[in-house]
Design an enzyme around this catalytic site. Structure first.
Site, PDB file in Angstrom:
ATOM      1  N   GLU A   1      26.704  75.767  63.179  1.00  0.00           N
ATOM      2  CA  GLU A   1      26.294  77.043  63.503  1.00  0.00           C
ATOM      3  C   GLU A   1      26.652  77.784  64.580  1.00  0.00           C
ATOM      4  OE1 GLU A   1      21.275  77.362  62.803  1.00  0.00           O
ATOM      5  OE2 GLU A   1      23.344  78.505  61.290  1.00  0.00           O
ATOM      6  N   VAL A   2      26.814  78.731  65.272  1.00  0.00           N
ATOM      7  CA  VAL A   2      27.283  78.928  67.017  1.00  0.00           C
ATOM      8  C   VAL A   2      26.023  80.458  66.731  1.00  0.00           C
ATOM      9  CG1 VAL A   2      28.625  80.148  68.412  1.00  0.00           C
ATOM     10  CG2 VAL A   2      29.900  78.537  66.264  1.00  0.00           C
TER      11      VAL A   2
ATOM     12  N   TYR B   1      28.990  83.866  76.659  1.00  0.00           N
ATOM     13  CA  TYR B   1      29.553  84.861  75.958  1.00  0.00           C
ATOM     14  C   TYR B   1      30.602  85.613  75.899  1.00  0.00           C
ATOM     15  CZ  TYR B   1      26.895  87.933  71.829  1.00  0.00           C
ATOM     16  OH  TYR B   1      27.026  88.148  70.248  1.00  0.00           O
TER      17      TYR B   1
ATOM     18  N   ASP C   1      46.665  75.089  68.889  1.00  0.00           N
ATOM     19  CA  ASP C   1      46.363  75.751  67.783  1.00  0.00           C
ATOM     20  C   ASP C   1      46.375  77.254  68.476  1.00  0.00           C
ATOM     21  OD1 ASP C   1      45.594  76.590  65.536  1.00  0.00           O
ATOM     22  OD2 ASP C   1      43.911  76.084  65.444  1.00  0.00           O
TER      23      ASP C   1
HETATM   24  P1  AMP Z   1      34.306  77.980  66.816  1.00  0.00           P
HETATM   25  O1  AMP Z   1      33.754  76.601  66.455  1.00  0.00           O
HETATM   26  O2  AMP Z   1      34.941  77.734  68.423  1.00  0.00           O
HETATM   27  O3  AMP Z   1      35.213  77.952  65.981  1.00  0.00           O
HETATM   28  O4  AMP Z   1      33.597  78.950  66.488  1.00  0.00           O
HETATM   29  C1  AMP Z   1      33.146  79.449  65.765  1.00  0.00           C
HETATM   30  C2  AMP Z   1      32.822  81.374  65.776  1.00  0.00           C
HETATM   31  O5  AMP Z   1      31.410  81.287  66.637  1.00  0.00           O
HETATM   32  C3  AMP Z   1      34.004  81.661  66.427  1.00  0.00           C
HETATM   33  O6  AMP Z   1      34.758  82.519  65.666  1.00  0.00           O
HETATM   34  C4  AMP Z   1      33.382  83.184  67.151  1.00  0.00           C
HETATM   35  O7  AMP Z   1      32.604  84.112  66.180  1.00  0.00           O
HETATM   36  C5  AMP Z   1      31.739  82.631  67.528  1.00  0.00           C
HETATM   37  N1  AMP Z   1      31.066  82.115  68.885  1.00  0.00           N
HETATM   38  C6  AMP Z   1      32.496  80.541  69.533  1.00  0.00           C
HETATM   39  N2  AMP Z   1      32.131  80.893  70.681  1.00  0.00           N
HETATM   40  C7  AMP Z   1      31.697  81.615  71.641  1.00  0.00           C
HETATM   41  C8  AMP Z   1      31.085  82.331  72.191  1.00  0.00           C
HETATM   42  N3  AMP Z   1      31.693  82.136  73.192  1.00  0.00           N
HETATM   43  N4  AMP Z   1      30.650  84.106  72.477  1.00  0.00           N
HETATM   44  C9  AMP Z   1      31.065  84.949  71.045  1.00  0.00           C
HETATM   45  N5  AMP Z   1      30.937  84.012  70.018  1.00  0.00           N
HETATM   46  C10 AMP Z   1      31.194  83.088  69.446  1.00  0.00           C
END
Ligand code: AMP
Length: 976
Positions: free
Chosen positions: A635-636, A702, A747
């Site tokens: 998770e993020v 963020y 991408d």
């Molecule tokens: P990712 O694995 O990088 O594709 O991240 C999955 C989701 O987490 C993204 O589609 C964003 O919605 C959220 N996310 C990732 N990085 C950030 C960030 N630095 N700030 C805010 N949301 C993020």
């Protein structure tokens, strides 16, 4: 403008407008102008204001409040009765004009009432006020006069308000933008910001003041000067005990060890007493001091040569650059009168700046007393007023076979001497005779910076060979730089050499009895460049340089040095060679003249790449607050990071879920080692990684508004075109940076762009496996790779030719996504149909309300031939020009999806189908409950009706009305 007294406006003819006092609804007296000559035809009554100064505004707004009698409510009025009046203006620098000709006025508008009042209303004292606002643009003179022309209505002019709009004073990115009057027409006013106190320009700050008084598209920023750190909108001084050396550093940090700052605003910390900072020392380095004295000196005397060896100082002073100087003095037999040694004494490798604690001193006079002082120094020794720490060694030449040690340590008042007998072999006469010279017989040219030598032992050893000593120097540089190396083996690889340089080597052997003679000199040259395969038998040159021993060449040794199939230690990064003209340097991809991205695969140990590019963060400094998304590996979350002596910041935290394999860990962390190499305002910034405890985490800045595609869908229709262009500009600027670093993203799509609270867009998603695993849009191609078809250039789909030019193609798709507020490219067409359509020359049509210039730029990005696509630098320049000249964005492409001849035929038969087709299916119920049940019923739907039925978003209203127009245009397709 409201006044109780005479307003002083001009009214003519005199029987027309008159100024009277009336009571408003709160019974307050107020002045108004009235005219009501409805009974007579051919009225032409003028009322003119006084001169109204422009006050710098180019566009002013005029709000008038008035009441107007309904002609029907006036009994017996003739048909000439009017329910409108005209409003005019005349620009002039003269504030005292007494007459303006009718023909000189410029008409602003004919004003009609929304409400009119009847006699009964007046009787009830209910005044229905109409309010109308008009504007006049491009004013340039000192002021203007307004005039109202009545042509036979019954009007009371109750209030006139003239105003202009300003963008209010704002501070953004540490730049202050002044109160700015909006421009004429719809032009944006470009405003240069000035850096707030104690800050300086990083990139010229600019913003645009829009016609409606809002600030748009912030570009550039200021940064706090050394000694100050950013705190919201201002720069605050560093507190005592902290410092900030460069404006590029974000925050003040604690003074390094042995330094202090007693005052605020320190740009560096002063060193404590006895500690120093060398010129080249970074300000973040601890202050250091000179080393203590070298210790345990040992002299090994051999006739008229002596080898001195010693131990490094116990205290290096906190530095790693300790070197040694050896001072030589020749003393008379009384041991008291000493003078500096003559130039004929030689020091090997050198006398000053020795990096190893050893020196060979040759060519001394026999039977002479010498005193050698060994001085340990480091980078700050010259800054210290105290004398350098020395140990001394006294020797008397001619007493060969006996190594004498005489140490006399000077410094800080301590003095003591030590004598130690090391060896008691009386071999002085036999050694040189019995231990013959050693000759280098073979060399292997290994690389540009190393040479491997081999030799045989001496043919007449006088005992067991303890070691060999290899002495070498750069040809013609003998007096300046000698290096002595030792080995017990018969071969040695000498490293750290300069490419394409000739070196002279000599070797001698040592038994317990001492050293033998040096063999003959051999000159060897390093290669100019590394070669992929070295040790080619043809390149292994056999050299027989025999001076004293006449040693037989041993062919078998050759085989020992034939190394086949060795490579230079680099793995070519997965970038495109012909496109980027890469060179390889120390195993890293290098683009001439620029910083270059290093692919993590270049590292044999991927963990080293993480260590090199990502800062390890202590998990205790992170506070996880909530889950914001799901990544490929876990998770993020969002949370906060509080690093020591830094301000707490909001961060995104990606964690690696439990039970991962080693490959997954590597792939997960590869994103950090890629991201950590970038530093650009439009690239997501890496704060660091947590790898020493579980879960493994990647911490980034963020981005409050999450991914761009979701963000745009959520705010459909809510941005001005300039704001959208500002977003595109940011993405293009980030991509320019990446392409300059020879990084190909592969991408690029709106879902991989993140948006912060200032609408700044940043490119993200740098994982190595992302295109393969992570992206739900990726589909398998016939060649087996997984590719996000809709975003990818044809050559990348067809034969995996991924380059910055294929990123430009994807960028064009992102532009299309932005303008269409997150619409899916090629809608519901299948991937196969998309590939086919592109191959046949089909390109996405301009989204609704898309300026022609932007669609043209997209089409340029989608050129079939990749060399004809613009470079990211050109895209940034084009977008900058559009932002500076917003008029260029006015001409809309006007093509809509259904007007494009290449799109599938659009045929719908119900309102619900139609709403689905125009992606407004969410309003089906609204349309149904408002009674719009057949397609012909929506053909004349108005904006007002849309609002009434609950379609309130401006973007959606525009979309629906434009689609209605398309219905008109292609009535034949609509089965009504
Ligand atoms: P990712 O694995 O990088 O594709 O991240 C999955 C989701 O987490 C993204 O589609 C964003 O919605 C959220 N996310 C990732 N990085 C950030 C960030 N630095 N700030 C805010 N949301 C993020």
């Amino acid at each position: 403008m409201s006044a109780l007294g005479d307003l002083g406006w001009e009214a003519y003819p005199s029987e027309g407008w008159e100024e009277i006092s009336v009571m408003d609804e709160r019974n307050t007296p107020m002045r108004s102008y009235q005219v009501c000559n409805v009974m007579e035809a051919n009225q032409n009554n003028w009322l003119r204001t006084r001169h109204i100064p422009r006050d710098g505004a180019q566009r002013v707004y005029i709000e008038i409040k008035f009441t107007l009698r309904d002609c029907n409510s006036l009994p017996g009025v003739p048909g000439t009765c009017k329910e409108t009046f005209n409003m005019y203006y005349y620009e002039s620098n003269n504030a005292n004009l007494w007459f303006i000709k009718e023909s000189q006025y410029i008409k602003i508008d004919t004003i009609a009432a929304d409400e009119s009042f009847t006699q009964t209303d007046v009787g009830d004292r209910v005044m229905k006020l109409n309010t109308e606002v008009r504007d006049i643009s491009n004013l340039s003179k000192k002021g203007f006069y307004l005039a109202f022309q009545d042509v036979g209505a019954c009007i009371a002019l109750v209030s006139l308000r003239v105003f202009y709009k300003k963008c209010p004073l704002a501070v953004l990115n540490l730049a202050q933008f002044p109160d700015t009057v909006t421009g004429g027409d719809s032009a944006l006013v470009e405003v240069r910001g000035s850096c707030v106190n104690d800050s300086e320009e990083f990139e010229a700050p600019r913003m645009y003041c829009s016609g409606d008084g809002g600030w748009l598209v912030p570009i550039g920023r200021c940064v706090c000067k050394p000694g100050f750190e950013e705190n919201k909108d201002y720069c605050q001084p560093c507190r005592p005990g902290t410092y900030k050396a460069s404006s590029m550093d974000a925050y003040c940090t604690k003074c390094p060890p042995h330094s202090f700052s007693h005052q605020e605003k320190a740009s560096e910390c002063s060193c404590e007493k006895g500690f120093y900072r060398a010129d080249m020392d970074p300000r973040s380095m601890a202050c250091t001091r000179p080393p203590s004295a070298a210790e345990n000196p040992i002299s090994t005397l051999n006739d008229t040569s002596v080898t001195l060896e010693w131990s490094p100082p116990r205290d290096s002073g906190g530095r790693g650059d300790v070197t040694y100087n050896v001072h030589c003095r020749k003393c008379a037999n009384d041991g008291k009168t000493c003078s500096p040694c003559s130039n004929s004494v030689h020091f090997v490798p050198r006398q000053f700046g020795l990096s190893i604690p050893k020196v060979l001193i040759t060519d001394l006079l026999s039977n002479t007393n010498y005193t050698f002082s060994i001085e340990a120094v480091n980078g700050v020794s010259d800054l210290s007023p105290t004398p350098k720490q020395q140990v001394t060694v006294n020797i008397t030449t001619g007493q060969t076979g006996c190594s004498q040690i005489s140490e006399h340590r000077k410094g800080e008042g301590h003095q003591y001497a030590r004598h130690q007998l090391l060896q008691l072999f009386f071999l002085s006469f036999t050694l040189p005779l019995s231990l013959s010279a050693v000759n280098v017989i073979l060399k292997e040219r290994k690389s540009k910076d190393s040479i491997t030598l081999a030799w045989q032992g001496p043919d007449r050893p006088n005992g067991v060979i303890v070691e060999y000593e290899v002495i070498y120097y750069e040809k013609n540089q003998r007096d300046q730089n000698y290096t002595v190396l030792k080995t017990k083996a018969h071969t040695m690889t000498v490293e750290g050499l300069k490419p394409g340089t000739t070196y002279v080597f000599r070797v001698r052997a040592r038994t317990d009895g001492g050293y033998g003679n040096y063999g003959g000199e051999i000159e060897l040259e390093t290669s100019h460049e590394d070669m992929l395969a070295i040790g080619d038998p043809n390149q292994s040159t056999i050299l027989a340089v025999s001076i004293a021993g006449g040693i037989v060449l041993l062919i078998f040794l050759v085989a020992c040095f034939v190394v086949s199939g060795r490579h230079c230690g680099y793995i070519k990064a997965k970038q495109d060679p012909d496109e980027e003209k890469m060179q390889f340097q120390n195993g890293r991809v290098k683009l001439p003249g620029s910083r270059t991205y290093v692919h993590p695969h270049t590292y044999e140990d991927p963990n080293q790449a993480v260590r090199d590019f990502a800062k390890e963060i202590d998990a205790s400094t992170i506070r996880i607050e909530r889950v914001i998304g799901a990544g490929e590996f876990g998770e993020v979350c969002s949370g906060r990071l509080k690093l020591p002596s830094k301000r707490e910041i909001y961060v995104a935290i990606k964690s690696l879920k439990a039970g991962y394999s080693e490959k997954q860990r590597r792939d997960f962390l590869s994103e950090a080692s890629i991201m950590g190499q970038f530093d650009h305002p439009n690239i997501i910034r890496l704060e660091g990684v947590v790898t020493r405890c579980k879960p493994v985490m990647i911490i980034t800045e963020y981005m409050e508004n999450g991914s761009l595609d979701t963000f745009l869908k959520k705010h459909d229709g809510q941005f001005t075109v300039i704001q959208l262009v500002g977003m595109m500009r940011g993405i293009a600027s980030g991509m320019k940076y990446l392409s300059d670093m020879s990084y190909v993203h592969r991408d690029l799509a709106a879902r991989n762009i993140l948006v912060n609270s200032n609408l700044v867009c940043k490119v993200s998603d740098f994982g190595l496996s992302r295109v393969l695993e992570d992206d739900p849009e990726a589909a398998y191609t016939t060649r087996g790779g997984k590719i996000p078809i809709r975003w990818t250039a044809p050559e990348a789909i067809a034969y995996r030719k991924f380059t910055s030019a294929s990123d430009v193609w994807s960028y064009g798709i992102v532009m299309w996504e932005v303008i269409s507020y997150g619409e899916r490219p090629y809608w519901e067409m299948s991937n196969q149909d998309v590939i086919k359509a592109i191959d046949e020359g089909y390109r996405l049509p301009a989204p609704m309300d898309c300026p022609v210039v932007l669609h043209q730029l997209m089409l340029d990005c989608w050129e079939k031939s990749r060399s004809e696509r613009p470079k990211f630098g050109q895209i940034v320049n084009t977008l900058d020009k559009l932002i500076r000249n917003p008029n260029s964005l006015k001409e809309l492409a006007n093509s809509s999806v259904w007007e494009d001849p290449t799109t599938p035929e659009f045929s719908v038969s119900t309102v619900d189908e139609w709403l689905d087709a125009v992606n407004m299916g969410q309003y089906k119920d609204n349309f149904a409950s408002a009674g719009y049940v057949s397609l012909d019923s929506i053909l004349y739907i108005s904006l007002c009706e849309l609002s009434k039925m609950g379609v309130t978003l401006v973007g959606h209203q525009k979309k629906i009305l434009s689609a209605v127009q398309s219905l008109h245009a292609q009535g034949t397709h609509v089965q009504v």
